[in-house]
Design a protein around this motif. Structure first.
Motif, PDB file in Angstrom:
ATOM      1  N   ASP A   1      57.768  25.285  -6.248  1.00 54.22           N
ATOM      2  CA  ASP A   1      57.129  26.383  -6.964  1.00 54.22           C
ATOM      3  C   ASP A   1      56.874  27.555  -6.025  1.00 54.22           C
ATOM      4  OD1 ASP A   1      56.696  25.004  -9.568  1.00 54.22           O
ATOM      5  OD2 ASP A   1      55.454  23.699  -8.325  1.00 54.22           O
ATOM      6  N   LEU A   2      56.506  27.231  -4.789  1.00 53.21           N
ATOM      7  CA  LEU A   2      56.165  28.251  -3.799  1.00 53.21           C
ATOM      8  C   LEU A   2      56.811  27.860  -2.473  1.00 53.21           C
ATOM      9  CD1 LEU A   2      52.651  29.826  -3.301  1.00 53.21           C
ATOM     10  CD2 LEU A   2      54.047  29.207  -1.332  1.00 53.21           C
TER      11      LEU A   2
ATOM     12  N   GLN B   1      58.877  30.119  -8.019  1.00 54.99           N
ATOM     13  CA  GLN B   1      58.060  31.149  -8.671  1.00 54.99           C
ATOM     14  C   GLN B   1      57.603  32.203  -7.678  1.00 54.99           C
ATOM     15  OE1 GLN B   1      55.118  29.779 -11.686  1.00 54.99           O
ATOM     16  NE2 GLN B   1      55.768  27.710 -11.095  1.00 54.99           N
ATOM     17  N   TRP B   2      57.319  31.762  -6.445  1.00 57.90           N
ATOM     18  CA  TRP B   2      56.857  32.679  -5.411  1.00 57.90           C
ATOM     19  C   TRP B   2      57.538  32.357  -4.090  1.00 57.90           C
ATOM     20  CZ3 TRP B   2      53.448  29.687  -8.340  1.00 57.90           C
ATOM     21  CH2 TRP B   2      52.838  30.370  -9.406  1.00 57.90           C
TER      22      TRP B   2
ATOM     23  N   TYR C   1      65.232  31.928  -4.138  1.00 53.45           N
ATOM     24  CA  TYR C   1      64.555  32.943  -4.936  1.00 53.45           C
ATOM     25  C   TYR C   1      64.848  32.781  -6.427  1.00 53.45           C
ATOM     26  CZ  TYR C   1      62.987  37.471  -6.631  1.00 53.45           C
ATOM     27  OH  TYR C   1      62.342  38.456  -7.327  1.00 53.45           O
ATOM     28  N   GLU C   2      65.990  32.196  -6.733  1.00 57.35           N
ATOM     29  CA  GLU C   2      66.360  32.005  -8.132  1.00 57.35           C
ATOM     30  C   GLU C   2      65.557  30.884  -8.793  1.00 57.35           C
ATOM     31  OE1 GLU C   2      68.397  34.105  -9.609  1.00 57.35           O
ATOM     32  OE2 GLU C   2      68.562  35.141  -7.683  1.00 57.35           O
TER      33      GLU C   2
ATOM     34  N   ASP D   1      51.610  42.041  -1.398  1.00 59.30           N
ATOM     35  CA  ASP D   1      51.909  41.248  -2.588  1.00 59.30           C
ATOM     36  C   ASP D   1      52.775  42.062  -3.540  1.00 59.30           C
ATOM     37  OD1 ASP D   1      51.904  39.895  -5.040  1.00 59.30           O
ATOM     38  OD2 ASP D   1      49.878  39.134  -4.751  1.00 59.30           O
TER      39      ASP D   1
ATOM     40  N   TRP E   1      51.161  22.328  -7.965  1.00 56.98           N
ATOM     41  CA  TRP E   1      52.292  23.141  -7.521  1.00 56.98           C
ATOM     42  C   TRP E   1      52.923  22.524  -6.278  1.00 56.98           C
ATOM     43  CZ3 TRP E   1      47.779  25.765  -9.132  1.00 56.98           C
ATOM     44  CH2 TRP E   1      47.923  26.597 -10.247  1.00 56.98           C
TER      45      TRP E   1
ATOM     46  N   THR F   1      57.262  33.434  -0.098  1.00 63.36           N
ATOM     47  CA  THR F   1      56.346  34.087   0.838  1.00 63.36           C
ATOM     48  C   THR F   1      56.895  34.008   2.255  1.00 63.36           C
ATOM     49  OG1 THR F   1      55.027  32.105   1.347  1.00 63.36           O
ATOM     50  CG2 THR F   1      54.416  33.352  -0.631  1.00 63.36           C
TER      51      THR F   1
ATOM     52  N   ASP G   1      54.250  40.580  -6.216  1.00 66.08           N
ATOM     53  CA  ASP G   1      54.310  39.629  -7.317  1.00 66.08           C
ATOM     54  C   ASP G   1      55.025  38.348  -6.913  1.00 66.08           C
ATOM     55  OD1 ASP G   1      53.853  38.551  -9.808  1.00 66.08           O
ATOM     56  OD2 ASP G   1      55.592  39.490 -10.724  1.00 66.08           O
ATOM     57  N   ARG G   2      56.342  38.280  -7.058  1.00 64.54           N
ATOM     58  CA  ARG G   2      57.049  37.036  -6.727  1.00 64.54           C
ATOM     59  C   ARG G   2      57.317  36.897  -5.239  1.00 64.54           C
ATOM     60  NH1 ARG G   2      62.258  35.800  -9.162  1.00 64.54           N
ATOM     61  NH2 ARG G   2      61.792  33.775  -8.251  1.00 64.54           N
ATOM     62  N   ILE G   3      57.279  37.985  -4.504  1.00 58.35           N
ATOM     63  CA  ILE G   3      57.471  37.934  -3.055  1.00 58.35           C
ATOM     64  C   ILE G   3      56.223  38.471  -2.369  1.00 58.35           C
ATOM     65  CG2 ILE G   3      58.757  38.869  -1.100  1.00 58.35           C
ATOM     66  CD1 ILE G   3      61.269  38.775  -2.717  1.00 58.35           C
TER      67      ILE G   3
END
Length: 199
Positions: free
Chosen positions: A75-76, A106-107, A102-103, A156, A4, A109, A158-160
């Motif tokens: 990815d992150l 995947q994540w 964000y588009e 958490d 990743w 943070t 999920d994506r954020i």
């Protein structure tokens, strides 16, 4: 084995442990750590607006790998906090870049007041989120559409995934390792760092 791409945003007056903590977690995570065929599942690089050297809190100078224009697809993505966030909240170019990321990631943070940048980009509306204890009221007051959570290391959604202040970024990063690779790998990473945490 999957690798990743992890990106960490940098800017002047960024809090050092906000970015260095997650950097260390992702960079030292390994599968089959002591074996010849060990695998490093995260490739970590850094980004700043121009790609030029930034000066973090207390004078630490860091040269990012990329600018906003040259950064690869991640990815992150980690958005740290610090005193510099106050200026970056009024930086439409950076806020728009975060919104656009964000588009594609995947994540997404955040650490500490990096949550304010996510909120400024409108990405926390309707979600639970946390930040440094000293900025909880600001997050709640300035961004009333965010469901602010106190007294936790991370939230958490999920994506954020948002985390509380400074060292909580290490908790968040280890949580992401656990999500992606399992608790045993996260425990091994924490043990390697000699970081005491319940996972």
């Amino acid at each position: 084995m999957q690798t990743w791409k992890v990106g960490i945003l940098l800017f002047d007056d960024v809090e050092v442990l906000d970015f260095a903590g997650p950097f260390e977690v992702f960079a030292v995570t390994a599968l089959n750590r002591w074996q010849p065929d060990h695998h490093e599942p995260f490739k970590v690089t850094t980004i700043s607006q121009t790609g030029e050297c930034i000066t973090a809190r207390n004078g630490l100078k860091v040269t990012p790998d990329y600018s906003l224009d040259t950064a690869p697809r991640y990815d992150l993505l980690v958005i740290p906090g610090g005193k510099g966030v106050r200026l970056e909240l009024d930086n439409p170019l950076l806020v728009e870049w975060i919104r656009n990321q964000y588009e594609s990631v995947q994540w997404l943070t955040s650490v500490c007041t990096g949550a304010l940048l996510l909120a400024q980009a409108g990405l926390l509306n309707g979600l639970q989120a946390t930040t440094h204890w000293a900025s909880i009221e600001r997050l709640r007051t300035d961004y009333p559409e965010v469901n602010v959570v106190e007294h936790v290391k991370y939230v958490d959604m999920d994506r954020i995934v948002t985390s509380a202040g400074i060292s909580a970024g290490i908790h968040m990063a280890l949580h992401m390792v656990s999500r992606l690779l399992g608790r045993e790998v996260a425990r091994d990473t924490a043990h390697h760092m000699e970081y005491d945490i319940e996972l």
